[in-house]
Scaffold this motif. Structure first.
Motif, mmCIF file in Angstrom:
data_model
loop_
_atom_site.group_PDB
_atom_site.id
_atom_site.type_symbol
_atom_site.label_atom_id
_atom_site.label_comp_id
_atom_site.label_asym_id
_atom_site.label_seq_id
_atom_site.Cartn_x
_atom_site.Cartn_y
_atom_site.Cartn_z
ATOM 1 N N LEU A 1 0.689 -1.138 0.099
ATOM 2 C CA LEU A 1 0.101 0.110 0.099
ATOM 3 C C LEU A 1 0.905 1.323 0.056
ATOM 4 O O LEU A 1 0.471 2.244 -0.379
ATOM 5 N N SER A 2 2.059 1.266 0.633
ATOM 6 C CA SER A 2 3.053 2.385 0.561
ATOM 7 C C SER A 2 3.203 2.919 -0.810
ATOM 8 O O SER A 2 3.241 4.063 -0.708
ATOM 9 N N PRO A 3 3.592 2.298 -1.716
ATOM 10 C CA PRO A 3 3.886 2.906 -3.016
ATOM 11 C C PRO A 3 2.394 3.794 -3.563
ATOM 12 O O PRO A 3 2.495 4.444 -4.222
ATOM 13 N N ILE A 4 1.493 3.047 -3.199
ATOM 14 C CA ILE A 4 0.049 3.473 -3.650
ATOM 15 C C ILE A 4 0.023 4.932 -3.201
ATOM 16 O O ILE A 4 -0.356 6.048 -3.938
ATOM 17 N N LEU A 5 0.211 5.090 -2.009
ATOM 18 C CA LEU A 5 0.277 6.633 -1.055
ATOM 19 C C LEU A 5 1.203 7.511 -1.690
ATOM 20 O O LEU A 5 0.988 8.825 -1.999
ATOM 21 N N GLY A 6 2.198 6.815 -1.854
ATOM 22 C CA GLY A 6 3.463 7.757 -2.812
ATOM 23 C C GLY A 6 3.127 8.236 -3.798
ATOM 24 O O GLY A 6 3.404 9.430 -4.484
ATOM 25 N N GLU A 7 2.252 7.476 -4.891
ATOM 26 C CA GLU A 7 1.923 7.732 -6.201
ATOM 27 C C GLU A 7 0.794 9.041 -5.889
ATOM 28 O O GLU A 7 0.696 9.809 -6.803
ATOM 29 N N LEU A 8 -0.054 8.900 -5.133
ATOM 30 C CA LEU A 8 -1.061 9.747 -4.866
ATOM 31 C C LEU A 8 -0.437 11.209 -4.722
ATOM 32 O O LEU A 8 -0.825 11.944 -5.183
ATOM 33 N N LYS A 9 0.780 11.025 -3.684
ATOM 34 C CA LYS A 9 1.250 12.344 -3.427
ATOM 35 C C LYS A 9 1.972 13.109 -4.838
ATOM 36 O O LYS A 9 1.937 14.024 -4.992
ATOM 37 N N ARG A 10 2.351 12.085 -5.523
ATOM 38 C CA ARG A 10 3.279 12.474 -6.524
ATOM 39 C C ARG A 10 2.012 13.053 -7.889
ATOM 40 O O ARG A 10 2.476 13.928 -8.376
ATOM 41 N N VAL A 11 0.911 12.478 -7.815
ATOM 42 C CA VAL A 11 0.038 12.800 -8.607
ATOM 43 C C VAL A 11 -0.608 14.087 -8.184
ATOM 44 O O VAL A 11 -0.758 15.015 -9.198
#
Length: 131
Positions: free
Chosen positions: A16-26
């Motif tokens: 799940l951590s990469p998904i959270l990181g991707e949301l920040k990047r988006v």
């Protein structure tokens, strides 16, 4: 990766951590797109996308935090936050002065902003230190 018996090689937190990181990047990308858009409709679309993604990121973060999958960093020192706030205010003021200097003689050719000035969403505070 899910194994044939339905178990995972990775802990749920690591998936799940990469998904959270991707949301920040988006959010960062949409913010950049918003600031680069000169068309009011396109700017509004990216503003809406940014707000929607921020909301989703916040919900995702809270879910991970409630499941003890995310450890929030220590609180920032209030002194450091206030210092950054003052620097941002000074930078904003300098930017306005430069814009006024550059556009004061343009008369009819002056460009008017297509969005209202941004108001702060953080109230100024005293220099108390908290942790």
């Amino acid at each position: 990766m899910i194994t044939p018996n339905g178990s995972s090689h990775l802990p749920e937190e690591d998936m799940l951590s990469p998904i959270l990181g991707e949301l920040k990047r988006v959010v960062r990308e949409y913010t950049t797109a918003t600031t680069e858009a000169s068309c009011p409709d396109v700017r509004q679309m990216f503003t809406d996308l940014t707000a929607d993604t921020l909301k989703l990121q916040g919900e995702f973060f809270n879910m991970m935090k409630q499941q003890n999958m995310y450890t929030a960093p220590r609180h920032a020192l209030k002194y450091d936050v206030d210092k950054q706030y003052k620097q941002a205010q000074q930078s904003q003021q300098k930017t306005r002065e430069i814009i006024n200097q550059k556009t004061s003689g343009m008369g009819a050719y002056a460009h008017h902003p297509n969005v209202p000035p941004h108001t702060t969403n953080v109230a100024p505070t005293s220099n108390n230190v908290t942790q």
